[in-house]
Design a protein around this motif. Structure first.
Motif, PDB file in Angstrom:
ATOM      1  N   UNK A 196      23.842  31.913  45.695  1.00 55.14           N
ATOM      2  CA  UNK A 196      23.850  33.339  45.377  1.00 55.14           C
ATOM      3  C   UNK A 196      23.381  33.579  43.949  1.00 55.14           C
ATOM      4  N   UNK A 197      22.594  34.629  43.749  1.00 55.55           N
ATOM      5  CA  UNK A 197      22.063  34.941  42.426  1.00 55.55           C
ATOM      6  C   UNK A 197      23.176  35.438  41.514  1.00 55.55           C
ATOM      7  N   UNK A 198      23.151  34.991  40.273  1.00 52.36           N
ATOM      8  CA  UNK A 198      24.222  35.325  39.337  1.00 52.36           C
ATOM      9  C   UNK A 198      24.332  36.830  39.094  1.00 52.36           C
ATOM     10  N   UNK A 199      23.193  37.521  39.035  1.00 50.05           N
ATOM     11  CA  UNK A 199      23.222  38.969  38.771  1.00 50.05           C
ATOM     12  C   UNK A 199      23.915  39.713  39.905  1.00 50.05           C
ATOM     13  N   UNK A 200      23.608  39.321  41.147  1.00 48.33           N
ATOM     14  CA  UNK A 200      24.245  39.960  42.306  1.00 48.33           C
ATOM     15  C   UNK A 200      25.724  39.655  42.331  1.00 48.33           C
ATOM     16  N   UNK A 201      26.093  38.408  42.081  1.00 47.81           N
ATOM     17  CA  UNK A 201      27.510  38.034  42.087  1.00 47.81           C
ATOM     18  C   UNK A 201      28.266  38.778  41.000  1.00 47.81           C
ATOM     19  N   UNK A 202      27.695  38.868  39.822  1.00 48.14           N
ATOM     20  CA  UNK A 202      28.363  39.552  38.715  1.00 48.14           C
ATOM     21  C   UNK A 202      28.609  41.020  39.052  1.00 48.14           C
ATOM     22  N   UNK A 203      27.589  41.692  39.593  1.00 46.07           N
ATOM     23  CA  UNK A 203      27.727  43.109  39.939  1.00 46.07           C
ATOM     24  C   UNK A 203      28.711  43.295  41.092  1.00 46.07           C
ATOM     25  N   UNK A 204      28.642  42.405  42.083  1.00 46.98           N
ATOM     26  CA  UNK A 204      29.535  42.501  43.241  1.00 46.98           C
ATOM     27  C   UNK A 204      30.994  42.312  42.830  1.00 46.98           C
ATOM     28  N   UNK A 205      31.258  41.362  41.944  1.00 51.30           N
ATOM     29  CA  UNK A 205      32.627  41.142  41.493  1.00 51.30           C
ATOM     30  C   UNK A 205      33.139  42.319  40.664  1.00 51.30           C
ATOM     31  N   UNK A 206      32.247  42.928  39.872  1.00 49.15           N
ATOM     32  CA  UNK A 206      32.643  44.109  39.103  1.00 49.15           C
ATOM     33  C   UNK A 206      33.090  45.226  40.042  1.00 49.15           C
ATOM     34  N   UNK A 207      32.286  45.470  41.082  1.00 53.02           N
ATOM     35  CA  UNK A 207      32.620  46.523  42.049  1.00 53.02           C
ATOM     36  C   UNK A 207      33.895  46.165  42.804  1.00 53.02           C
ATOM     37  N   UNK A 208      34.009  44.918  43.210  1.00 52.98           N
ATOM     38  CA  UNK A 208      35.170  44.474  43.992  1.00 52.98           C
ATOM     39  C   UNK A 208      36.467  44.669  43.210  1.00 52.98           C
ATOM     40  N   UNK A 209      36.515  44.185  41.972  1.00 58.00           N
ATOM     41  CA  UNK A 209      37.748  44.316  41.190  1.00 58.00           C
ATOM     42  C   UNK A 209      37.985  45.763  40.761  1.00 58.00           C
ATOM     43  N   UNK A 210      36.913  46.532  40.639  1.00 60.01           N
ATOM     44  CA  UNK A 210      37.053  47.959  40.346  1.00 60.01           C
ATOM     45  C   UNK A 210      37.765  48.660  41.507  1.00 60.01           C
ATOM     46  N   UNK A 211      37.387  48.297  42.731  1.00 57.39           N
ATOM     47  CA  UNK A 211      38.039  48.877  43.905  1.00 57.39           C
ATOM     48  C   UNK A 211      39.502  48.449  43.965  1.00 57.39           C
ATOM     49  N   UNK A 218      45.866  52.155  49.968  1.00 60.88           N
ATOM     50  CA  UNK A 218      46.798  51.684  50.997  1.00 60.88           C
ATOM     51  C   UNK A 218      46.614  50.196  51.237  1.00 60.88           C
ATOM     52  N   UNK A 219      45.365  49.730  51.199  1.00 61.24           N
ATOM     53  CA  UNK A 219      45.087  48.309  51.409  1.00 61.24           C
ATOM     54  C   UNK A 219      44.013  47.838  50.442  1.00 61.24           C
ATOM     55  N   UNK A 220      44.394  46.983  49.533  1.00 58.21           N
ATOM     56  CA  UNK A 220      43.422  46.430  48.605  1.00 58.21           C
ATOM     57  C   UNK A 220      42.581  45.374  49.307  1.00 58.21           C
ATOM     58  N   UNK A 221      41.278  45.315  49.029  1.00 59.74           N
ATOM     59  CA  UNK A 221      40.440  44.291  49.653  1.00 59.74           C
ATOM     60  C   UNK A 221      40.854  42.900  49.192  1.00 59.74           C
TER      61      UNK A 221
END
Length: 280
Positions: A196-211, A218-221
């Motif tokens: 996986x590309x580092x830029x995609x992983x970095x952005x995805x983790x930012x969004x994930x932890x933001x959520x 009611x349910x955290x991912x």
């Protein structure tokens, strides 16, 4: 036998210590943590790493402790007697061995998983105390004492749906799997998606932890849902910038159905993102 982790499962140092402590003490390891943090997977990985067979007993709300030992199939015996089957003369033909019996009589040590113990009736854990302590039980129908040839390595998972009895807790070694931080999560993702590309992983983790940080969800991912989402992002070949659209109609990340599992959480997240952008 010592568990040192595996190439397919990211185990933290404290988790490996807990597994090895339970093995040394010869006590069940009671594992708690959010759903999707790898509690069930842990038993599978320990069995693989130690080269031992895995026996799994998945608990439901209707499960009784006796089913883990054995069940007497009286219905089949009655049917066979009506058909004149000579097998009815031996009641042992109608004793169905449970998962604990299989673990006790295995010719080699096994890893035994008792999964989601808190789903069952409150008396379920107490009903297993004697068997897990003494590693033996009595079969009344055949007047047979079943003793463990080898003490199994027992993993018991719980999602905290019910409080477990103190007497049961005293007999276990306890470990709570904390939700992974970003660094640990990167290691977990690397196991599943090494390219996986580092830029995609970095952005995805930012969004994930933001959520996950949104108050009132009611349910955290969970970790498993993050992996599902990344799999979809890679399948669709989405660029990192696509995860944060500036358009009002795309406030929520693409393929969010892998992360948010009810409409209240979707609306809550959209509203908070919109309010945050309005205040800028």
């Amino acid at each position: 036998m010592r568990f040192k982790g595996s190439s397919t499962y990211v185990a933290t140092d404290d988790l490996m210590l807990a597994v090895n402590a339970a093995i040394t003490l010869e006590r069940p390891l009671l594992v708690k943590g959010e759903p999707g943090t790898g509690k069930t997977k842990l038993a599978e990985e320990v069995a693989t790493a130690l080269g031992l067979p895995l026996l799994e007993w998945h608990i439901k709300s209707t499960t009784k402790a006796q089913q883990g030992l054995y069940e007497y199939d009286a219905v089949s015996r009655l049917r066979d007697s009506q058909l004149g089957d000579p097998r009815v003369q031996d009641i042992a033909n109608y004793i169905v061995r449970g998962t604990l019996w299989q673990a006790f009589t295995s010719d080699t040590p096994v890893v035994l998983l008792i999964d989601e113990v808190d789903k069952a009736d409150i008396e379920f854990p107490n009903d297993l105390l004697r068997e897990l302590d003494r590693m033996e039980f009595y079969v009344y129908e055949t007047r047979e004492l079943v003793r463990a040839k080898h003490r199994p390595i027992v993993f018991i998972t719980s999602n905290n749906e019910k409080e477990l009895p103190d007497a049961f807790l005293r007999r276990c070694f306890f470990h709570y799997i904390r939700f992974p931080d970003k660094e640990t999560m990167e290691r977990i993702v690397a196991v599943h998606f090494p390219g996986i590309k580092k830029a995609l992983l970095r952005e995805a983790l930012e969004v994930f932890f933001e959520i996950r940080d949104v108050p009132g969800l009611k349910k955290k991912p969970s970790t498993s849902e993050l992996l599902d989402w990344l799999k979809l992002l890679l399948a669709e070949d989405l660029p990192p910038e696509a995860l944060r659209s500036k358009e009002r109609k795309h406030l929520i990340p693409p393929l969010h159905g892998a992360l948010l599992k009810n409409e209240q959480d979707v609306h809550l997240f959209e509203r908070l993102v919109f309010m945050a952008r309005q205040s800028r």
